[in-house]
Design an enzyme around this catalytic site. Structure first.
Site, PDB file in Angstrom:
ATOM      1  N   TRP A 207     -13.395 -63.870  15.775  1.00 11.19           N
ATOM      2  CA  TRP A 207     -12.849 -63.310  17.003  1.00 11.19           C
ATOM      3  C   TRP A 207     -11.386 -62.911  16.774  1.00 11.19           C
ATOM      4  O   TRP A 207     -10.617 -63.654  16.148  1.00 11.19           O
ATOM      5  CB  TRP A 207     -12.933 -64.344  18.143  1.00 11.19           C
ATOM      6  CG  TRP A 207     -12.238 -63.860  19.375  1.00 11.19           C
ATOM      7  CD1 TRP A 207     -12.654 -62.859  20.211  1.00 11.19           C
ATOM      8  CD2 TRP A 207     -10.990 -64.309  19.880  1.00 11.19           C
ATOM      9  NE1 TRP A 207     -11.736 -62.666  21.212  1.00 11.19           N
ATOM     10  CE2 TRP A 207     -10.699 -63.539  21.031  1.00 11.19           C
ATOM     11  CE3 TRP A 207     -10.075 -65.286  19.463  1.00 11.19           C
ATOM     12  CZ2 TRP A 207      -9.536 -63.728  21.784  1.00 11.19           C
ATOM     13  CZ3 TRP A 207      -8.922 -65.476  20.222  1.00 11.19           C
ATOM     14  CH2 TRP A 207      -8.669 -64.705  21.375  1.00 11.19           C
ATOM     15  N   LYS A 484     -16.876 -50.175  30.773  1.00 12.61           N
ATOM     16  CA  LYS A 484     -16.711 -51.068  29.613  1.00 12.61           C
ATOM     17  C   LYS A 484     -17.741 -52.178  29.786  1.00 12.61           C
ATOM     18  O   LYS A 484     -17.663 -52.963  30.739  1.00 12.61           O
ATOM     19  CB  LYS A 484     -15.290 -51.620  29.584  1.00 12.61           C
ATOM     20  CG  LYS A 484     -15.027 -52.621  28.461  1.00 12.61           C
ATOM     21  CD  LYS A 484     -13.548 -53.007  28.452  1.00 12.61           C
ATOM     22  CE  LYS A 484     -13.252 -54.197  27.554  1.00 12.61           C
ATOM     23  NZ  LYS A 484     -11.879 -54.698  27.764  1.00 12.61           N
ATOM     24  N   ASP A 486     -19.186 -55.507  28.560  1.00 13.77           N
ATOM     25  CA  ASP A 486     -18.738 -56.639  27.749  1.00 13.77           C
ATOM     26  C   ASP A 486     -19.851 -57.673  27.608  1.00 13.77           C
ATOM     27  O   ASP A 486     -20.840 -57.663  28.359  1.00 13.77           O
ATOM     28  CB  ASP A 486     -17.508 -57.268  28.431  1.00 13.77           C
ATOM     29  CG  ASP A 486     -16.566 -57.939  27.441  1.00 13.77           C
ATOM     30  OD1 ASP A 486     -16.996 -58.246  26.324  1.00 13.77           O
ATOM     31  OD2 ASP A 486     -15.396 -58.163  27.824  1.00 13.77           O
ATOM     32  N   ASP A 553     -10.202 -57.954  20.264  1.00 15.88           N
ATOM     33  CA  ASP A 553      -9.274 -58.461  21.275  1.00 15.88           C
ATOM     34  C   ASP A 553      -7.881 -58.642  20.691  1.00 15.88           C
ATOM     35  O   ASP A 553      -6.948 -58.969  21.428  1.00 15.88           O
ATOM     36  CB  ASP A 553      -9.770 -59.796  21.840  1.00 15.88           C
ATOM     37  CG  ASP A 553     -10.801 -59.580  22.945  1.00 15.88           C
ATOM     38  OD1 ASP A 553     -10.975 -58.417  23.367  1.00 15.88           O
ATOM     39  OD2 ASP A 553     -11.418 -60.560  23.382  1.00 15.88           O
TER      40      ASP A 553
HETATM   41  C1  GLA Z   1     -13.285 -59.978  26.619  1.00 17.63           C
HETATM   42  C2  GLA Z   1     -12.901 -58.564  26.236  1.00 17.63           C
HETATM   43  C3  GLA Z   1     -11.520 -58.262  26.746  1.00 17.63           C
HETATM   44  C4  GLA Z   1     -11.460 -58.440  28.242  1.00 17.63           C
HETATM   45  C5  GLA Z   1     -11.930 -59.835  28.608  1.00 17.63           C
HETATM   46  C6  GLA Z   1     -12.071 -59.968  30.116  1.00 17.63           C
HETATM   47  O1  GLA Z   1     -12.519 -60.916  25.954  1.00 17.63           O
HETATM   48  O2  GLA Z   1     -12.996 -58.379  24.855  1.00 17.63           O
HETATM   49  O3  GLA Z   1     -11.124 -56.955  26.392  1.00 17.63           O
HETATM   50  O4  GLA Z   1     -12.284 -57.464  28.842  1.00 17.63           O
HETATM   51  O5  GLA Z   1     -13.184 -60.146  28.022  1.00 17.63           O
HETATM   52  O6  GLA Z   1     -12.509 -61.225  30.472  1.00 17.63           O
END
Ligand code: GLA
Length: 619
Positions: A207, A484, A486, A553
């Site tokens: 990560w 987006k 996720d 991230d």
């Molecule tokens: C994940 C995504 C981030 C953001 C957070 C929101 O970590 O990768 O870009 O959207 O979730 O909780």
């Protein structure tokens, strides 16, 4: 059958099959005992008329060997020495099998031999819901080769994509018998290359530290690049390279392998006792256990194979062309992507309409084109412990709803985009309280959580229907031009009321693709960016639905250099989401100038993820 001129030549009477991309040939033949022998994967060979034209490329078998002879009538024929396109267990080839089954009588031996073939124009899409590569007329051709052993029928599909110098392969296994067959391993592709002294290049990480490039010499034995997380994963990207030692950016031979798949993947590289390098890719056999009932078929994901003699750049040019022309699709495939401003690193869960509008207004002044509302807008979502699964707007944060916010953003001259995480549920949510059995967990046992959440069981049709309905309501409630998508935890506690645990991960991926198709198929105007804690699902399967992927991230530009460099070997810049964020970096605490952050983000799909009101006038 007469050979069709063009991308696929059927050579001689054995026959042999010659797949002809612009600069690459892939050649294999049927042996005198009906096995598929790999002959060549490398530089273009030109037109082949007869077996004599390729005979010099065939690996010669010594008549004396210490192996198991396939048949007493042919003492020189030993499967352990034959380079093969597909291999079973139990007939003297002791390398990794590409097919491993348990037959109704408990047997595990398979001897798959050629039955026939068919040529097709273009691509032959998968029938079972997996996304596969696409092509315009004239760009591609497909060879279907059928093999059989008793009641087992195995079909191999080879598609050649001429301009991308790429061949894709996949496998379909059909059970024509009365009893069930257990599939323990079914690779999408296998190729046995002569050892030329290879380095294996993989893209590994964690990560916020994805796709770092690692190189090691291919030595005797087996190296496996795989994922068992349920996702293609940030640990090991499914794409790998095999480079002839000494290859550089613009010279030397490099092979590339990847998989059009978002679940548990597997690529094995085995240097055998006779200097052959076997490369296999497919679904990870670890944890995979599939029962094929009478009359049923199983189709593997599509594997991607490419070759260049022009070094890593040459290979990347092939793969970028392949992804751009044959994987990414839809209205956004070739369109310039909007420069976006995402709320996450600026405000996290602390959302209120006034602040969002003020950020958007300042973003507009700086040239932003799309404002994206990230996590925190729905349910009781004030941190990551609650709310996932409840896709109703939180009226305390957005009193005028999504529609109100979106129209105010659009009045500023910006498009509006939204974050969702539909595969997941927090135990602290209305959805979970109503349907605790919808989450993947073992009955009567405490489940292990990831980011305080559970995965919804997408193998079940009623759960997929619910997600499609909820998202359709959200997406139609406001002018939303970007989503987006996720997905922030990996799998554990595998159990489903719909299927055995050994089938769950693959059926989940099929379920995910079904949901994506049903949500975004009717809404082609929406630009989809996929994300999974950053780059935990950066793969060719997701790219069939989302033209771009949030790469990590970690937005520290120095860490990003390694991540984006790694990705760039396999995927074009138009797929790599990259944002300018505040300095010092939230993730590494490193301070960098705005120009560095901009230059690195501009290599990918440029966006911003900071509060533009915090910038100084000169910035
Ligand atoms: C994940 C995504 C981030 C953001 C957070 C929101 O970590 O990768 O870009 O959207 O979730 O909780």
């Amino acid at each position: 059958m007469p050979s069709k001129p063009g991308l696929i030549e059927v050579v001689g009477t054995e026959p042999a099959f010659h797949l002809r991309a612009d600069g690459v040939s892939y050649l294999f033949r049927v042996t005198r005992h009906g096995h598929l022998e790999h002959v060549h994967f490398g530089p273009a060979l030109g037109h082949l008329e007869a077996a004599a034209d390729y005979e010099p490329l065939v690996v010669k078998q010594a008549s004396g060997h210490s192996g198991v002879t396939y048949t007493e009538s042919d003492p020189g024929y030993c499967l352990d020495y034959v380079p093969q396109e597909v291999s079973g267990l139990g007939k003297g080839d002791y390398r990794l099998p590409s097919v491993e089954v348990r037959l109704p009588d408990g047997g595990t031996t398979t001897d798959l031999r050629y039955v026939g073939h068919t040529l097709h124009e273009g691509v032959v899409p998968c029938q079972d819901g997996l996304p596969t590569a696409i092509a315009e007329p004239g760009q591609a051709a497909t060879l279907e080769v059928r093999l059989a052993d008793g009641d087992l029928e195995l079909t191999l599909f080879y598609t050649v994509f001429a301009a991308a110098n790429t061949v894709t392969r996949r496998t379909v296994l059909t059970n024509n018998g009365a009893g069930p067959v257990a599939i323990r391993r079914l690779m999408s592709q296998q190729v046995d290359l002569p050892d030329r002294g290879f380095d294996l290049v993989t893209f590994d990480g964690a990560w916020a530290a994805e796709t770092h490039r690692h190189v090691r010499a291919v030595g005797r034995g087996i190296y496996i690049n795989s994922s068992a997380t349920g996702f293609s994963s940030n640990r090991h990207n499914p794409g790998v390279l095999l480079a002839r030692r000494g290859a550089g950016e613009d010279h030397g031979e490099v092979y590339g392998f990847n998989l059009v798949y978002s679940g548990n993947h597997y690529t094995a590289v085995e240097l055998s006792h006779r200097e052959q390098v076997r490369v296999q890719s497919g679904i990870n056999p670890v944890g995979f256990d599939w029962t094929l009932g009478s009359g049923e078929r199983f189709e593997t994901p599509e594997a991607v194979l490419s070759y260049s003699s022009d070094g890593f750049n040459g290979l990347s040019a092939n793969l970028h062309a392949f992804v751009g022309d044959h994987i990414v699709r839809g209205e956004w495939a070739d369109r310039p992507r909007p420069v976006l401003l995402n709320s996450w690193e600026a405000v996290s869960f602390d959302i209120n309409e006034r602040n969002l509008i003020a950020m958007a207004r300042q973003g507009k002044r700086l040239g932003v084109e799309l404002f994206v509302l990230d996590d925190g807008w729905f349910g009781d979502r004030n941190d990551d412990r609650a709310g996932l699964g409840d896709w109703d707007v939180n009226p305390k944060k957005l009193p005028d709803g999504l529609g109100g916010l979106a129209s105010k953003v659009r009045d500023l001259g910006l498009d509006f985009g939204l974050w969702v995480e539909p595969e997941m549920v927090n135990p602290d949510s209305k959805l979970y309280r109503e349907h605790p059995d919808w989450a993947i967990q073992l009955p009567g046992r405490e489940p292990s959580l990831g980011r305080h959440q559970l995965v919804l069981d997408l193998t079940r049709p009623e759960i997929r229907d619910h997600i499609v309905a909820e998202l359709s309501t959200v997406l139609d409630s406001a002018p939303i031009s970007y989503v987006k998508w996720d997905s922030n935890r990996t799998f554990s506690d595998l159990y489903s009321t719909a299927c055995p645990a050994g089938e769950l991960p693959h059926r989940y991926v099929l379920g995910l693709y079904d949901v994506l198709r049903r949500v975004f198929g009717p809404r082609p105007q929406i630009l989809l960016e996929s994300c999974a804690s950053g780059g935990n699902r950066f793969d060719l399967g997701m790219l069939c639905f989302s033209p771009q992927v949030w790469a990590s991230d970690c937005t520290d530009p120095i860490e990003r250099l390694a991540i984006q460099l790694g990705l760039s070997y396999l995927y074009p810049p138009s797929t790599i989401g990259a944002h300018v964020t505040a300095s010092p970096s939230e993730q590494t605490l490193r301070a960098t100038p705005l120009s560095t952050r901009f230059n690195v983000a501009a290599i990918g799909v440029l966006g911003y993820e900071l509060d533009p009101r915090s910038l100084t006038p000169s910035e």
